[in-house]
Design a protein around this motif. Sequence first.
Motif, PDB file in Angstrom:
ATOM      1  N   UNK A 183     -56.129  -3.201  -7.641  1.00 21.06           N
ATOM      2  CA  UNK A 183     -56.400  -2.155  -8.640  1.00 21.06           C
ATOM      3  C   UNK A 183     -55.693  -0.838  -8.340  1.00 21.06           C
ATOM      4  N   UNK A 184     -55.534  -0.496  -7.079  1.00 19.92           N
ATOM      5  CA  UNK A 184     -54.941   0.789  -6.718  1.00 19.92           C
ATOM      6  C   UNK A 184     -53.458   0.908  -7.059  1.00 19.92           C
ATOM      7  N   UNK A 185     -52.780  -0.237  -7.240  1.00 21.62           N
ATOM      8  CA  UNK A 185     -51.339  -0.162  -7.487  1.00 21.62           C
ATOM      9  C   UNK A 185     -50.926  -0.722  -8.846  1.00 21.62           C
ATOM     10  N   UNK A 186     -51.830  -1.357  -9.563  1.00 14.63           N
ATOM     11  CA  UNK A 186     -51.478  -1.961 -10.844  1.00 14.63           C
ATOM     12  C   UNK A 186     -50.580  -3.172 -10.647  1.00 14.63           C
ATOM     13  N   UNK A 187     -50.131  -3.747 -11.743  1.00 16.21           N
ATOM     14  CA  UNK A 187     -49.255  -4.918 -11.674  1.00 16.21           C
ATOM     15  C   UNK A 187     -47.875  -4.488 -11.183  1.00 16.21           C
ATOM     16  N   UNK A 188     -47.360  -5.194 -10.210  1.00 18.29           N
ATOM     17  CA  UNK A 188     -46.047  -4.890  -9.624  1.00 18.29           C
ATOM     18  C   UNK A 188     -45.284  -6.177  -9.376  1.00 18.29           C
ATOM     19  N   UNK A 189     -43.996  -6.152  -9.621  1.00 18.64           N
ATOM     20  CA  UNK A 189     -43.135  -7.258  -9.224  1.00 18.64           C
ATOM     21  C   UNK A 189     -43.037  -7.220  -7.696  1.00 18.64           C
ATOM     22  N   UNK A 190     -43.240  -8.356  -7.057  1.00 19.59           N
ATOM     23  CA  UNK A 190     -43.198  -8.416  -5.599  1.00 19.59           C
ATOM     24  C   UNK A 190     -41.779  -8.801  -5.173  1.00 19.59           C
ATOM     25  N   UNK A 191     -41.116  -7.862  -4.516  1.00 18.13           N
ATOM     26  CA  UNK A 191     -39.749  -8.071  -4.059  1.00 18.13           C
ATOM     27  C   UNK A 191     -39.696  -8.917  -2.798  1.00 18.13           C
ATOM     28  N   UNK A 192     -40.795  -8.991  -2.084  1.00 17.37           N
ATOM     29  CA  UNK A 192     -40.851  -9.786  -0.860  1.00 17.37           C
ATOM     30  C   UNK A 192     -42.188  -9.635  -0.185  1.00 17.37           C
ATOM     31  N   UNK A 193     -42.452 -10.558   0.719  1.00 18.82           N
ATOM     32  CA  UNK A 193     -43.689 -10.532   1.500  1.00 18.82           C
ATOM     33  C   UNK A 193     -43.381 -11.128   2.865  1.00 18.82           C
ATOM     34  N   UNK A 194     -43.976 -10.545   3.902  1.00 19.78           N
ATOM     35  CA  UNK A 194     -43.676 -11.003   5.256  1.00 19.78           C
ATOM     36  C   UNK A 194     -44.907 -10.984   6.134  1.00 19.78           C
ATOM     37  N   UNK A 195     -44.983 -11.991   7.015  1.00 20.62           N
ATOM     38  CA  UNK A 195     -45.934 -11.974   8.110  1.00 20.62           C
ATOM     39  C   UNK A 195     -45.250 -11.263   9.266  1.00 20.62           C
ATOM     40  N   UNK A 254     -41.973 -17.610   1.376  1.00 25.55           N
ATOM     41  CA  UNK A 254     -40.920 -18.285   0.609  1.00 25.55           C
ATOM     42  C   UNK A 254     -41.057 -18.106  -0.905  1.00 25.55           C
ATOM     43  N   UNK A 255     -41.058 -16.854  -1.349  1.00 24.31           N
ATOM     44  CA  UNK A 255     -41.200 -16.570  -2.781  1.00 24.31           C
ATOM     45  C   UNK A 255     -40.030 -17.113  -3.598  1.00 24.31           C
ATOM     46  N   UNK A 256     -38.879 -17.298  -2.965  1.00 23.44           N
ATOM     47  CA  UNK A 256     -37.735 -17.879  -3.667  1.00 23.44           C
ATOM     48  C   UNK A 256     -37.966 -19.362  -3.964  1.00 23.44           C
ATOM     49  N   UNK A 257     -38.669 -20.037  -3.091  1.00 19.37           N
ATOM     50  CA  UNK A 257     -38.932 -21.466  -3.256  1.00 19.37           C
ATOM     51  C   UNK A 257     -40.256 -21.742  -3.976  1.00 19.37           C
ATOM     52  N   UNK A 258     -41.206 -20.838  -3.818  1.00 19.79           N
ATOM     53  CA  UNK A 258     -42.520 -20.980  -4.457  1.00 19.79           C
ATOM     54  C   UNK A 258     -42.769 -19.707  -5.259  1.00 19.79           C
ATOM     55  N   UNK A 259     -42.205 -19.606  -6.465  1.00 11.81           N
ATOM     56  CA  UNK A 259     -42.347 -18.377  -7.255  1.00 11.81           C
ATOM     57  C   UNK A 259     -43.785 -18.170  -7.729  1.00 11.81           C
ATOM     58  N   UNK A 260     -44.086 -16.935  -8.055  1.00  9.51           N
ATOM     59  CA  UNK A 260     -45.446 -16.534  -8.426  1.00  9.51           C
ATOM     60  C   UNK A 260     -46.069 -17.404  -9.526  1.00  9.51           C
ATOM     61  N   UNK A 261     -45.368 -17.716 -10.619  1.00 10.37           N
ATOM     62  CA  UNK A 261     -46.020 -18.570 -11.631  1.00 10.37           C
ATOM     63  C   UNK A 261     -46.454 -19.923 -11.061  1.00 10.37           C
ATOM     64  N   UNK A 262     -45.656 -20.479 -10.173  1.00 12.18           N
ATOM     65  CA  UNK A 262     -46.023 -21.763  -9.551  1.00 12.18           C
ATOM     66  C   UNK A 262     -47.233 -21.592  -8.633  1.00 12.18           C
ATOM     67  N   UNK A 263     -47.281 -20.495  -7.887  1.00  6.67           N
ATOM     68  CA  UNK A 263     -48.407 -20.238  -6.993  1.00  6.67           C
ATOM     69  C   UNK A 263     -49.707 -20.216  -7.795  1.00  6.67           C
ATOM     70  N   UNK A 264     -49.689 -19.475  -8.900  1.00  5.77           N
ATOM     71  CA  UNK A 264     -50.909 -19.352  -9.720  1.00  5.77           C
ATOM     72  C   UNK A 264     -51.267 -20.683 -10.357  1.00  5.77           C
ATOM     73  N   UNK A 265     -50.260 -21.441 -10.797  1.00 10.73           N
ATOM     74  CA  UNK A 265     -50.515 -22.757 -11.389  1.00 10.73           C
ATOM     75  C   UNK A 265     -51.118 -23.709 -10.359  1.00 10.73           C
TER      76      UNK A 265
END
Length: 150
Positions: free
Chosen positions: A62-74, A87-98
């Motif tokens: 909620x604090x940041x609103x909807x944002x395109x995620x350019x990357x994520x790292x551990x 691996x957002x390039x291999x598992x894109x957000x629509x697939x994750x949610x599906x």
Amino acid sequence: TGEITEMDFTLTARADRIDLLSDGGARIYDYKTGKPPTRNQQIAFEKQLLLEAALAERGGFADIGARIVAGAEYIGVGSTPAIVAAPLDEVPVPRIWAELRSLIGNWQDETQGYTARMAPDLIAYAGDYDHLSRHGEWEDSDPAHPEDMR
């Protein structure tokens, strides 16, 4: 939070760190005191950062609103520091949610059996909940069978 209203399901998360980018996007980070999951582990079953990315793009933080995620790292901060990208390039957000919707749909199916160890990385060690699941009365490869517990 992210809702799947027709399934009466809400996913909640608290990100360790989200950097807002000058182009309006975001980068998500998760700190691990142990070894971060590998790319293949994230694709197969370690979905934390992938789900956080899906939440961010759906406005779930909620604090940041909807944002395109350019990357994520551990970021591993233990005795052997490491950075492992999600691996957002291999598992894109629509697939994750599906995939999440499919998983929740399966869990809500009363004809679906449940297993104590759904997707173990290694089965060479005891699971955290084996003592509760009466593990040992069956093999990890045995199919799950539903039981009416009402």
